[in-house]
Design an enzyme around this catalytic site. Structure first.
Site, PDB file in Angstrom:
ATOM      1  N   SER A 104     -34.948   2.092  23.820  1.00 36.79           N
ATOM      2  CA  SER A 104     -34.128   1.104  23.143  1.00 36.79           C
ATOM      3  C   SER A 104     -33.688  -0.025  24.072  1.00 36.79           C
ATOM      4  O   SER A 104     -34.513  -0.750  24.616  1.00 36.79           O
ATOM      5  CB  SER A 104     -32.921   1.813  22.505  1.00 36.79           C
ATOM      6  OG  SER A 104     -32.229   0.978  21.636  1.00 36.79           O
ATOM      7  N   ASP A 242     -32.950  -5.682  20.423  1.00 39.50           N
ATOM      8  CA  ASP A 242     -33.069  -4.865  21.637  1.00 39.50           C
ATOM      9  C   ASP A 242     -34.530  -4.451  21.807  1.00 39.50           C
ATOM     10  O   ASP A 242     -35.407  -4.881  21.049  1.00 39.50           O
ATOM     11  CB  ASP A 242     -32.139  -3.657  21.578  1.00 39.50           C
ATOM     12  CG  ASP A 242     -32.451  -2.717  20.422  1.00 39.50           C
ATOM     13  OD1 ASP A 242     -33.087  -3.155  19.446  1.00 39.50           O
ATOM     14  OD2 ASP A 242     -32.061  -1.538  20.493  1.00 39.50           O
ATOM     15  N   ASP A 244     -36.457  -1.909  21.205  1.00 37.88           N
ATOM     16  CA  ASP A 244     -37.266  -1.340  20.127  1.00 37.88           C
ATOM     17  C   ASP A 244     -36.896  -1.910  18.767  1.00 37.88           C
ATOM     18  O   ASP A 244     -37.340  -1.408  17.739  1.00 37.88           O
ATOM     19  CB  ASP A 244     -37.164   0.185  20.116  1.00 37.88           C
ATOM     20  CG  ASP A 244     -35.784   0.703  19.741  1.00 37.88           C
ATOM     21  OD1 ASP A 244     -34.804  -0.053  19.886  1.00 37.88           O
ATOM     22  OD2 ASP A 244     -35.672   1.870  19.313  1.00 37.88           O
ATOM     23  N   ASP A 246     -34.306  -1.980  16.816  1.00 39.69           N
ATOM     24  CA  ASP A 246     -33.545  -1.304  15.772  1.00 39.69           C
ATOM     25  C   ASP A 246     -32.120  -1.834  15.685  1.00 39.69           C
ATOM     26  O   ASP A 246     -31.334  -1.359  14.870  1.00 39.69           O
ATOM     27  CB  ASP A 246     -33.557   0.218  15.942  1.00 39.69           C
ATOM     28  CG  ASP A 246     -32.873   0.695  17.214  1.00 39.69           C
ATOM     29  OD1 ASP A 246     -32.483  -0.143  18.056  1.00 39.69           O
ATOM     30  OD2 ASP A 246     -32.737   1.920  17.392  1.00 39.69           O
TER      31      ASP A 246
END
Length: 456
Positions: A104, A242, A244, A246
């Site tokens: 992340s 961010d 990834d 999400d």
């Protein structure tokens, strides 16, 4: 062994804490546990595996795919994709397992293994515990035709992008100029094509991942660059994702940050106007600003609060049929379209609200007034005792009584470290700082750990 799984999968420094061997064993154990729990319905299981852009993802993804295939699971390799994209594909393609390699917003040397079960939802704590318990068990390996197959299919990324654009139901963003900070991460392959398809004029920054630069002075954890670019370009708004993708934070035309709480407020009122906000309720965590709760109350929206973690937000949403929830950090879940936080989806719907109302992002965010907030991390403490210590609880209760309706105190143990987070909201920043520092001192004195690891 201490618990491997944190609030969002298993994380660590890639090839050190999180080794290829561990990734392999996690995948094998997950295949066995989910299969025995009936998740595969007696069929040959199929998994989708993806990763973010960090270099170690290649190494760990190879181990994960090998582990699944060695357990008899067929694997679809989708390559680089946002975490919510992988979750969506697990659901839409009707596969049994999803595995995402990502840490992340963490620095590049870190990585993580996140599992999704059928339907695109994360595993609950009990299943994760069983997977950990079975990491080193003996097992019978399938041979011959029973061995899983591994096939690449990067075309599925377009399926996900089409889903993002389709969620707007034809709303055009033409006339809006939007800056996108892709954090040199997974959104580099989805955000620009998604926004461009809506007619928006798109300017992208930090969209050239090289395996080493993910989250490096970029994205939602380093939002200063986006603020400057939005103002310099005279853009209507900007969005930062961010690693990834999400989570999403926004920036208005004047360069002011619009955080996850304000984004949830914007979307909650948009859904309420459409009569699509289930039970007129928004789900947030205990760390959301009190200003969000006050703003929602003023507009007839209830706020259901959970412990920190988007998985707990989703659990509450699923259990009660709610349609919107999220976290201050920018994890926002729109359950009609996603089973997890989705940064690009969130950004598209915030921009859509601006396009449909003709209001600026600053006007939309102005529905909520953020109370001044102080957050103090108290390290090297017995975090479990902090919740039971009578002196700490007495001081916290006294502070809450003093603040009344104008503020609050939250003491929260870290999920991964021996520390307690002291969060205070108050009418003024000085008052919040004063109370937070005083409570932090009490926590350190009452449950601080000595060099020997014992409570001092």
């Amino acid at each position: 062994m201490s618990r491997l799984f944190g609030t969002d999968g298993v994380r660590g420094v890639a090839n050190d804490d999180l080794t290829p061997e561990l990734a392999f064993k996690l995948s094998v154990a997950a295949a066995h546990v989910l299969g025995e729990a009936g998740a595969f319905d007696g069929r040959r299981a199929v998994a989708i595996v993806g990763r973010d852009t960090r270099i170690s993802g290649e190494l760990l993804q190879a181990s994960v795919m090998s582990g699944l295939a060695s357990a008899g699971v067929d694997v679809i390799d989708v390559g680089v994709i946002p975490t919510p994209g992988l979750a969506y594909l697990v659901e839409s393609q009707g596969v049994d397992v999803g595995v995402m390699l990502s840490a992340s917003h963490n620095p590049m040397p870190d990585n993580g293994v996140k599992f999704f079960q059928r339907g695109g939802v994360k595993l609950d704590d009990k299943i994760e515990d069983v997977i950990q318990e079975r990491l080193d068990e003996d097992w019978v390996r399938p041979v011959g035709a029973a061995v899983g197959r591994i096939k690449p299919d990067s075309s599925l990324i377009q399926t996900y992008i089409s889903h993002l654009v389709g969620s707007l139901r034809g709303v055009s963003l033409k006339g809006l100029t939007v800056v996108l900070d892709c954090a040199n991460g997974s959104s580099s392959v989805t955000a620009v094509p998604a926004f461009s398809s809506t007619g928006a004029q798109v300017l992208a920054i930090n969209g050239q991942p090289n395996g080493l630069n993910i989250n490096e002075n970029a994205g939602s954890t380093h939002i200063g660059g986006l603020q400057k670019r939005v103002v310099a370009e005279g853009a209507d708004m900007g969005f930062a994702f961010d690693g990834d993708a999400d989570r999403c934070l926004a920036v208005d035309a004047d360069g002011h940050v619009v955080d996850g709480d304000q984004i949830m407020a914007i979307l909650a009122l948009a859904l309420k106007d459409e009569d699509s906000l289930a039970e007129d309720t928004l789900v947030a965590t205990i760390m959301s600003n009190l200003g969000l709760i006050q703003a929602m109350r003023a507009h007839g929206v209830k706020v259901d609060q959970t412990k920190v973690g988007d998985r707990y937000v989703l659990e509450d949403m699923v259990a009660n049929g709610f349609s919107l929830g999220g976290e201050q950090s920018g994890h926002v879940i729109m359950s009609e379209f996603a089973t997890t936080g989705d940064g690009v989806l969130t950004a598209l719907h915030v921009a859509s609200r601006a396009a449909q109302t003709g209001k600026s992002l600053a006007e939309l965010a102005g529905v909520m007034h953020r109370l001044p907030q102080a957050l103090v991390n108290v390290p090297n403490v017995d975090k479990l005792r902090a919740a039971l210590d009578p002196v700490i609880q007495s001081e916290a209760n006294a502070a809450n009584k003093k603040l009344g309706n104008s503020g609050r105190v939250v003491l929260r143990p870290s999920g991964t470290e021996p520390l307690v987070r002291v969060m205070v909201e108050a009418a003024t920043q000085d008052e919040a700082d004063e109370i937070a520092n005083a409570l932090a001192k009490v926590v350190a004195e009452r449950v601080g750990l000595s060099q020997t690891g014992r409570t001092s």
